[in-house]
Each structure stands twice: as structure tokens, then as C-alpha cells.
Design a protein around this motif. Structure first.
Motif, PDB file in Angstrom:
ATOM      1  N   VAL A   1      -2.831  10.752 -28.765  1.00  0.00           N
ATOM      2  CA  VAL A   1      -1.902  11.306 -27.775  1.00  0.00           C
ATOM      3  C   VAL A   1      -1.907  10.472 -26.493  1.00  0.00           C
ATOM      4  O   VAL A   1      -0.842  10.128 -25.959  1.00  0.00           O
ATOM      5  CB  VAL A   1      -2.255  12.776 -27.460  1.00  0.00           C
ATOM      6  CG1 VAL A   1      -1.505  13.243 -26.218  1.00  0.00           C
ATOM      7  CG2 VAL A   1      -1.938  13.661 -28.654  1.00  0.00           C
ATOM      8  N   VAL A   2      -3.094  10.118 -26.008  1.00  0.00           N
ATOM      9  CA  VAL A   2      -3.161   9.301 -24.789  1.00  0.00           C
ATOM     10  C   VAL A   2      -2.487   7.952 -25.036  1.00  0.00           C
ATOM     11  O   VAL A   2      -1.692   7.462 -24.218  1.00  0.00           O
ATOM     12  CB  VAL A   2      -4.625   9.110 -24.347  1.00  0.00           C
ATOM     13  CG1 VAL A   2      -4.709   8.075 -23.228  1.00  0.00           C
ATOM     14  CG2 VAL A   2      -5.213  10.439 -23.894  1.00  0.00           C
ATOM     15  N   SER A   3      -2.791   7.373 -26.174  1.00  0.00           N
ATOM     16  CA  SER A   3      -2.131   6.126 -26.556  1.00  0.00           C
ATOM     17  C   SER A   3      -0.629   6.318 -26.650  1.00  0.00           C
ATOM     18  O   SER A   3       0.160   5.483 -26.194  1.00  0.00           O
ATOM     19  CB  SER A   3      -2.703   5.664 -27.896  1.00  0.00           C
ATOM     20  OG  SER A   3      -1.870   4.692 -28.478  1.00  0.00           O
ATOM     21  N   GLY A   4      -0.225   7.443 -27.225  1.00  0.00           N
ATOM     22  CA  GLY A   4       1.198   7.721 -27.386  1.00  0.00           C
ATOM     23  C   GLY A   4       1.928   7.856 -26.069  1.00  0.00           C
ATOM     24  O   GLY A   4       3.092   7.456 -25.949  1.00  0.00           O
ATOM     25  N   ILE A   5       1.251   8.403 -25.073  1.00  0.00           N
ATOM     26  CA  ILE A   5       1.867   8.532 -23.745  1.00  0.00           C
ATOM     27  C   ILE A   5       2.135   7.156 -23.162  1.00  0.00           C
ATOM     28  O   ILE A   5       3.201   6.889 -22.604  1.00  0.00           O
ATOM     29  CB  ILE A   5       0.959   9.359 -22.806  1.00  0.00           C
ATOM     30  CG1 ILE A   5       0.903  10.804 -23.288  1.00  0.00           C
ATOM     31  CG2 ILE A   5       1.459   9.280 -21.364  1.00  0.00           C
ATOM     32  CD1 ILE A   5      -0.158  11.644 -22.600  1.00  0.00           C
ATOM     33  N   GLN A   6       1.168   6.260 -23.312  1.00  0.00           N
ATOM     34  CA  GLN A   6       1.356   4.898 -22.817  1.00  0.00           C
ATOM     35  C   GLN A   6       2.517   4.220 -23.536  1.00  0.00           C
ATOM     36  O   GLN A   6       3.341   3.547 -22.921  1.00  0.00           O
ATOM     37  CB  GLN A   6       0.076   4.079 -23.007  1.00  0.00           C
ATOM     38  CG  GLN A   6      -1.103   4.610 -22.216  1.00  0.00           C
ATOM     39  CD  GLN A   6      -0.880   4.477 -20.726  1.00  0.00           C
ATOM     40  OE1 GLN A   6      -0.428   3.456 -20.248  1.00  0.00           O
ATOM     41  NE2 GLN A   6      -1.181   5.542 -19.978  1.00  0.00           N
ATOM     42  N   GLY A   7       2.571   4.416 -24.828  1.00  0.00           N
ATOM     43  CA  GLY A   7       3.662   3.829 -25.589  1.00  0.00           C
ATOM     44  C   GLY A   7       5.001   4.374 -25.153  1.00  0.00           C
ATOM     45  O   GLY A   7       5.993   3.635 -25.076  1.00  0.00           O
ATOM     46  N   ALA A   8       5.044   5.661 -24.850  1.00  0.00           N
ATOM     47  CA  ALA A   8       6.297   6.283 -24.417  1.00  0.00           C
ATOM     48  C   ALA A   8       6.792   5.658 -23.121  1.00  0.00           C
ATOM     49  O   ALA A   8       7.998   5.464 -22.925  1.00  0.00           O
ATOM     50  CB  ALA A   8       6.098   7.785 -24.236  1.00  0.00           C
ATOM     51  N   ILE A   9       5.859   5.322 -22.243  1.00  0.00           N
ATOM     52  CA  ILE A   9       6.242   4.684 -20.982  1.00  0.00           C
ATOM     53  C   ILE A   9       6.837   3.304 -21.250  1.00  0.00           C
ATOM     54  O   ILE A   9       7.898   2.953 -20.733  1.00  0.00           O
ATOM     55  CB  ILE A   9       5.024   4.564 -20.047  1.00  0.00           C
ATOM     56  CG1 ILE A   9       4.521   5.948 -19.653  1.00  0.00           C
ATOM     57  CG2 ILE A   9       5.386   3.765 -18.801  1.00  0.00           C
ATOM     58  CD1 ILE A   9       3.199   5.941 -18.909  1.00  0.00           C
TER      59      ILE A   9
END
Lengths: 197, 197
Positions: free
Chosen positions: B154-162
Motif C-alpha cells: 500500500v505504501v509503495s502503491g501510494i508512491q506509484g499513484a503520485i
DNA sequence: ACCATCTTGTACCGATCGGTACAAGATGGC
DNA sequence: GCCATCTTGTACCGATCGGTACAAGATGGT
């Protein structure tokens, strides 16, 4: 004629330029760094790229674009075996990004304000990647709507994995996250009945 | 004594500095940009931050760190209601990153070579975020192993979303990906039997 | 061998870089 | 009002920035 030589040496320089842009960003990549990395003096550099840094970056992005187009996008778009195609994409991407040690230049320049000049290119890179992956999923029988959503999530997830792996300095983190993306893709494919005979 | 004033004005400057670093990166953030953004002359800037740009960045990172610690990490670590805690994290993060328009400075500097000087800080930022989120999931009864894996994803996914949202210039993409992360968290929590009476 | 073309290193340009020096200007305790 | 302290703008430093000019040096067709 020397046309051939020009193109050849220019192409040779591009990969070295790419590595400098990756590591230092557009603003941080000074001409002296670029010159050192390519082994070319300023004269040669401006001979190949009269437009200066901007043209060098443009050439690098075009090179990346064509690499992804042939190695990643095209196989997804023409996949006969979707599961094999996504697996091969995951493998290629893992190798390309060196398990997260190597940064995604396209993603990076999108983050900084200097990347505004290359907005069209960065945009199309991601749009095409996502649509190619979505198309692959649809080939496997996944309905368009979830296919698009999953493709977006996976491409986004790959970028996140790079950021995370670089930040914590841990390739394993990259591999774990990428493995999850891989599973997500395979699960979506497996969940749908094979549409062939 | 003026000690109070010093700290106050220094703190005021930090948020302006942060925005410049976010937008231009460490190397691209010139003193003239930083001076303009803060409204402080070079004299004042070096009065507050004798260590120059590096100390400014350090102050910005410390500020970000403390904001995340109190707003994001602490609530996750002491969550009584895990589902509410992760929902509130998602909301806070969405607001903080302005639906992906605003870049994650910590993630960004980890990508460029200039970020090597701040490696300890960027590393601990992500490590703590992931472990706080994992702890929250464990509180909800999720076993440690999947909790850690989901938190990392999820944390990784947030960065990817940015990265994705910035690259395609589409806030909606950020919101879609973040919504998926939210669902993943809630699903993991709901999947486990409530451990209370 | 000759010459046009391409290529390259070097010197140089003004601008800006990060950083320092310091004097003039605010500030606040007394 | 006085003076020590803090704050600030400005001038300036050497270094480097991105970029240009150009002459000397390959190169290759003829």
C-alpha cells in the motif's frame, strides 16, 4: 557517407546520457557530467545534439520509448498467450529496472517541474503502457472495465516499487511488490474462463 | 529574547522551502528560488540555516517527518479502530499529496543521486510508515506476515499513484489507485474475525 | 593527392551557481 | 537613550553553468 556514422555514434551516446539523466535528473545533469559519461567533448555533444540538453533528453526519451514499444508494449498488444505475456513483461521490467536499483527516467522527470517540457512524451508512455496491458487482459477475457483498472494499478505499482526500493535501498522490496503485481495479473487472467475451444 | 522569533520565522520558512524542493528537486532548487519563495534574502537564509541548502533540506525533511509522525504514523500505531484508522490515513494522505498534484519529497530525493546525503532519513520514513501500517493491520487481527506485505504494497502503491498522476496529469488516476489501496486494507481487516467480545 | 565534409578539442561567453563578508538597520533589555 | 544582540540587504567571491565560435584534425569520395 558519414550519415551512418553520425547515427551510430549518436545512438551509442544516448544510453550513456540516459544513465546520467536517470541518476541526476534533468537539471542536475550538467554538460560536464554528460561529456564525461559519453566520452565526448562539448563540441561532439553539440554536433550530435544541436539543441543542447533538451535535445539530448528528447533523444533519450525517444530511445526509451522505442525500447518499451518493441519489448514491452507490442508483445502485450499482440499476445496470444496473455499469461505468458504478462509474465514476460514482469521479467523484462524487473531486468530493465535492475530490481529497483535503476530509476524510471520517464516517471522521474514527470515529478520535477523541469519535466513539463516533456509532458506529452511522459504522458503517452504511461497511457500506452496501461492500455497495452489492459488490452492483454481483455484478450484473456477480462472485461474492459476491470482490465483497465488492474492495468493502471499494476503500472502504478511498478513505479511505486522503484521509489520504495530506492528509498529503503532494498532490492528485495522491489521484488516483493512486483511479485504481488504479477500475481494480481495472473489471478485476473485465471479468474476468467478461457475463451478458446 | 529573540530565540522565539528565530524559531518561529525559521519554521515559517520551512514550508516555503519544502515546496521549492518538491517542485525542483535538491539540485534544481537554487538559492535565488529559495530566497524568492521564502521572501528572505540570502543573508536571512544563511542566518537561519548556516549549513546552506543541505541544512534547509534537512529542516524540511525533519518537518515532514514530524508531520507524518503525528498525523499518520501515531494514529496507526495506537489504533483502537483499525478500519477507521486506515480510512483516516487514506484521507490525510490524499489531502497531503493534493490528489497526486503534490509530489512526495521523501520519495523524490530517494530517486536522485543527490538524495544519498539524506538516505537515513528517507529510509526511516518508509520503514516507519510501513511498520505503523502493518501494526495497525495486526491490531485488526491480520497475521504479521501478510500484514507486513500488505502494508508495504500500500505504501509503495501510494508512491506509484503520485508518479502516475503527475506523469499523466490526471488527479483522477491518483484517486482511483488510492481507492484500490484503501479497499485492499479494508478487505484485509474485514477478512479476519474481530478479536474483541 | 586533393578537397569538401564531418568531427572534435579548446577557448571563451555572459549568467548563474552556492556561499561569504559585512555594514546598515531593526529589536529589545535596561 | 543607550548598547548589545539579532536580522537583513547588498556586494562580492571563485566555480560552474549551458551554450557558442572556430580552428585543427580525421575522414572518405574522386
Amino acid at each position: 557517407m558519414s550519415v551512418k556514422r553520425v547515427l551510430t555514434e549518436r545512438a551509442d551516446a544516448v544510453s550513456a546520457l540516459a544513465e546520467v539523466f536517470r541518476e541526476h535528473g534533468f537539471e542536475g545533469a550538467s554538460l560536464s557530467l554528460l561529456s564525461k559519461a559519453t566520452g565526448l567533448g562539448k563540441g561532439s555533444l553539440y554536433n550530435f545534439f544541436p539543441g543542447g540538453k533538451e535535445e539530448m533528453m528528447e533523444a533519450v526519451l525517444a530511445d526509451i520509448d522505442s525500447w518499451f514499444a518493441t519489448t514491452i508494449f507490442a508483445p502485450l498488444e499482440q499476445a496470444h498467450d496473455p499469461a505468458a505475456a504478462v509474465t514476460s513483461m514482469i521479467e523484462d521490467v524487473t531486468a530493465y529496472f535492475r530490481s529497483g536499483r535503476r530509476v524510471c527516467l520517464v516517471g522521474c522527470i514527470g515529478l520535477s517541474s523541469s519535466g513539463a517540457a516533456f509532458a506529452i512524451r511522459t504522458r503517452s508512455y504511461f497511457v500506452r503502457w496501461i492500455s497495452a496491458l489492459a488490452h492483454c487482459l481483455e484478450t484473456a477475457g477480462v472485461p474492459p472495465s476491470p482490465a483497465e483498472r488492474i492495468a493502471e494499478e499494476v503500472v502504478s505499482g511498478i513505479q511505486g516499487a522503484i521509489v520504495l526500493a530506492r528509498a529503503v535501498g532494498d532490492e528485495a522490496a522491489f521484488l516483493r511488490v512486483i511479485h504481488r503485481q504479477h500475481s494480481t495479473l495472473l489471478a485476473a487472467i485465471a479468474r476468467t474462463p478461457p475463451q478458446s475451444a
